[in-house]
Design a protein around this motif. Structure first.
Motif: not given
Length: 467
Positions: A264-273, A279-281, A310-311, A359-360
């Motif tokens: 399953m492919y997930l994509s989006g944004t990451f802000v440290s801390g 988002y995923y399907k 990432f998957a 995920i984390v």
């Protein structure tokens, strides 16, 4: 010299990406063999392609798969030997160095030795207990029961907030304790079996509750029955008949094929801390979902917003032909065994339990590699625009391809376990088991003729309809 080091860097990165994900290859190679040629041929193929299909990091699965296949093929001694080796690997992994975890930080979870999911470990003990019961070796079954109790206790100590219990294993354990006349241990296991079933989605099978009720009453444990807070049974005809006759035939049916794992492919944004917005399907429904998770601090990330992708593994249901059974005893009695364990639900629950932590862990790994890749590109710039472009693309491609979802899971489990207990007189009997599809259509028939049942004996029949 600088150009040489640069070339080595790019080559090394690309070599890392060559570590192929063996999980799908294993399934695509072995599933057709099982379907077309059966258990014996699949056992041979697993052994022949051990290194190519499993490798050193999936040794647990190699012996686990062999143990399950040999169990289906009624090679009970071979099954016992292989499952014991799988158990040893599981135990050893918690006493050895965790240096392999460091490698997973820069590559992916597939480089870590596979440690087994909770339900895989518990089904290992189920198969071991049934191996010994099929061999009529009560002492061996009792040893496995006691080992399973230790394993279940360890799982709870390790993971207090998750349910790692199993009603069928508790019920089997109680049956073995009962056979060994260990009444207190049997009563505790019968009680815990009902509690475990109540915690599961499938609920308590009727026949299981009947036998538990009869057993607890026989042991003067009426208070335990009331403590279960379920509607009490007025009578227990089948369970009582087993006690009165003293003999029974126990049919264990394995229906369908358990799910496999896909990506399953997930994509989006990451802000440290800060947070991750992903988002995923959904692979089953096709619906798109969003997910917000707290993002841990990552060294070197600062306050920058990273765009990540990432998957992750997701459950892919196997289209099983068999999902129920009908049993005929001596050409007369006909009944349908009840489902006593749903492997698909166990896998889905396990995946949901692990979802956030996976995920984390994966997102942090992607961020660390992204930062390292950016620094590597800057540090190795040559001033040659075209060369630097090719080199930078190579680093980005290699970095991106390093991330592979861990799709490892036991390959030959049934989708569901079924069980029924048949009270019989001492003597010779015949049992016919029809494996059926969702509409009652017959997929296959398993005949057991001239079954010799001695006085006081329990005979276990294994019916592997892994289709």
């Amino acid at each position: 010299m600088k150009m040489k080091r640069l070339a080595l860097l790019v080559v090394a990165a690309l070599l890392f990406t060559s570590c192929a994900n063996k999980s799908m290859t294993r399934y695509e190679t072995l599933a057709p063999t099982l379907e077309k040629k059966g258990f014996e041929a699949t056992i041979s193929e697993v052994k022949k392609q051990k290194e190519d299909l499993y490798g050193s990091n999936s040794e647990f699965l190699y012996y686990y798969d062999l143990g399950v296949l040999n169990h289906y093929n009624r090679n009970f001694d071979e099954s016992i030997k292989n499952l014991a080796q799988a158990e040893k690997i599981y135990e050893d992994l918690y006493t050895k160095s965790i240096s392999n975890e460091a490698a997973a930080i820069v590559t992916n979870d597939n480089v870590r030795p596979y440690r087994a999911r909770p339900f895989e470990l518990l089904t290992l003990y189920q198969f071991q207990i049934l191996n010994y019961l099929a061999k009529m070796d009560l002492d061996g079954a009792l040893v496995e029961v006691k080992r399973s109790q230790i394993a279940m206790n360890a799982l709870y100590q390790k993971d207090q907030d998750k349910v790692n219990d199993n009603g069928f294993l508790r019920y089997l354990s109680a049956l073995v304790y009962d056979l060994d006349d260990e009444k207190d241990d049997a009563a505790i296991s019968y009680y815990k079996a009902i509690k475990a079933y109540d915690e599961s989605k499938m609920g308590v099978p009727n026949e299981v509750f009947e036998f538990v009720t009869e057993s607890l009453r026989r042991m003067d444990r009426e208070d335990d029955i009331r403590a279960l807070k379920k509607k009490e049974l007025e009578s227990t005809p089948k369970a009582t008949a087993v006690q009165e006759k003293g003999q029974e035939i126990v049919v264990i049916g394995y229906a369908g094929h358990s799910p496999i794992l896909g990506e399953m492919y997930l994509s989006g944004t990451f802000v440290s801390g800060g947070v991750m917005n992903l988002y995923y399907k959904d692979g089953e429904t096709g619906k798109k979902h969003d997910l917000v998770i707290a993002a841990p601090p990552v060294a070197g990330a600062g306050s920058e917003t990273f765009h990540i992708g990432f998957a992750l593994p997701e459950v892919r249901d196997h289209k099983s032909s068999v999902n129920q059974f009908e049993v005929s005893l001596d050409g007369k009695t006909r009944l349908k065994p009840e489902k006593v364990m749903a492997v698909d639900e166990e896998l889905k629950r396990n995946m949901e339990d692990e979802k956030t932590s996976t995920i984390v862990r994966t997102a942090v790994r992607v961020i660390l590699r992204t930062i390292a890749a950016q620094k590597a590109k800057s540090a190795t710039n040559t001033g040659n625009g075209l060369f630097d472009l090719v080199k930078n693309i190579g680093v980005d491609v290699a970095q991106g391809q390093l991330e592979q979802a861990d799709l490892r899971v036991g390959l030959f489990l049934p989708n569901s376990f079924y069980m029924t207990r048949l009270p019989v007189d001492a003597g010779s009997h015949s049992v016919s088991v029809a494996a059926q599809g969702p509409h009652g259509e017959t997929i296959g028939v398993y005949n057991f003729d001239n079954i010799a049942v001695k006085k006081g004996q329990k005979v276990f029949l294994i019916v592997p309809a892994i289709k």
